[in-house]
Design a protein around this motif. Sequence first.
Motif, PDB file in Angstrom:
ATOM      1  N   SER A  64     -21.425  26.103 -35.342  1.00 56.73           N
ATOM      2  CA  SER A  64     -20.398  25.316 -36.020  1.00 56.73           C
ATOM      3  C   SER A  64     -19.265  26.202 -36.515  1.00 56.73           C
ATOM      4  CB  SER A  64     -20.999  24.550 -37.198  1.00 56.73           C
ATOM      5  OG  SER A  64     -21.415  25.441 -38.216  1.00 56.73           O
ATOM      6  N   THR A  65     -18.157  25.560 -36.825  1.00 56.48           N
ATOM      7  CA  THR A  65     -17.045  26.227 -37.491  1.00 56.48           C
ATOM      8  C   THR A  65     -16.420  25.245 -38.465  1.00 56.48           C
ATOM      9  OG1 THR A  65     -15.079  27.615 -37.209  1.00 56.48           O
ATOM     10  CG2 THR A  65     -15.256  25.698 -35.760  1.00 56.48           C
ATOM     11  N   CYS A  94     -18.166  18.844 -28.143  1.00 55.59           N
ATOM     12  CA  CYS A  94     -18.383  19.166 -29.554  1.00 55.59           C
ATOM     13  C   CYS A  94     -18.523  17.870 -30.352  1.00 55.59           C
ATOM     14  CB  CYS A  94     -17.205  19.946 -30.129  1.00 55.59           C
ATOM     15  SG  CYS A  94     -16.799  21.459 -29.262  1.00 55.59           S
ATOM     16  N   GLU A 108     -15.966  19.787 -40.073  1.00 53.87           N
ATOM     17  CA  GLU A 108     -16.674  20.867 -39.382  1.00 53.87           C
ATOM     18  C   GLU A 108     -16.912  20.444 -37.944  1.00 53.87           C
ATOM     19  OE1 GLU A 108     -20.623  23.654 -40.015  1.00 53.87           O
ATOM     20  OE2 GLU A 108     -20.201  22.069 -41.434  1.00 53.87           O
ATOM     21  N   PHE A 110     -19.076  21.139 -34.466  1.00 54.66           N
ATOM     22  CA  PHE A 110     -20.354  21.754 -34.118  1.00 54.66           C
ATOM     23  C   PHE A 110     -20.841  21.322 -32.750  1.00 54.66           C
ATOM     24  CE2 PHE A 110     -21.537  17.734 -35.988  1.00 54.66           C
ATOM     25  CZ  PHE A 110     -22.670  17.340 -35.294  1.00 54.66           C
ATOM     26  N   ILE A 129     -16.346  25.777 -28.631  1.00 56.48           N
ATOM     27  CA  ILE A 129     -16.151  25.316 -30.014  1.00 56.48           C
ATOM     28  C   ILE A 129     -14.926  25.976 -30.630  1.00 56.48           C
ATOM     29  CG2 ILE A 129     -17.142  25.332 -32.341  1.00 56.48           C
ATOM     30  CD1 ILE A 129     -19.866  24.803 -30.998  1.00 56.48           C
TER      31      ILE A 129
END
Length: 146
Positions: A64-65, A94, A108, A110, A129
């Motif tokens: 994730s980011t 994603c 977020e 992910f 991602i």
Amino acid sequence: MSTRQSPWTLSELKKALEQSDTFGEGEIGCVISPDQPGVLEVQLQSAGEITLFMVVGETQILTSTVLWPCEAQDDPASFEAMMLRNHKKLLPLCALSIDMIDGREYYELFGAMSVRSTLDSVETELRTIANCALELAADVGPTAVA
């Protein structure tokens, strides 16, 4: 071979990414988070120094980011409705979520893959991602991230 014989561990994944020929010298940095010991922080220099977080579970690797705080989005309700309607076109590989971090809600991005995925698949996931996060921020992100 389409899968690994044994599941990844966090330390094996860190070492494999650091030694990968896929990334150029200095393109990737990996550290097991001092704040969250079960989390691998991966920084991709080629993607604007974006940081991705990886967790290796029993059956999945979650990557994730964190994007930006929900309240920074110009019109959160419209953004969320638009994303629900267009998610498959904008983020085909994603998923987008809202998560609480230090008392604030953040968007977020992910993805998840098998804990037995090949290194090539893991690297593809990281790049995908990261690229989706950058494109999403540029195309529909807030005008001024708080």
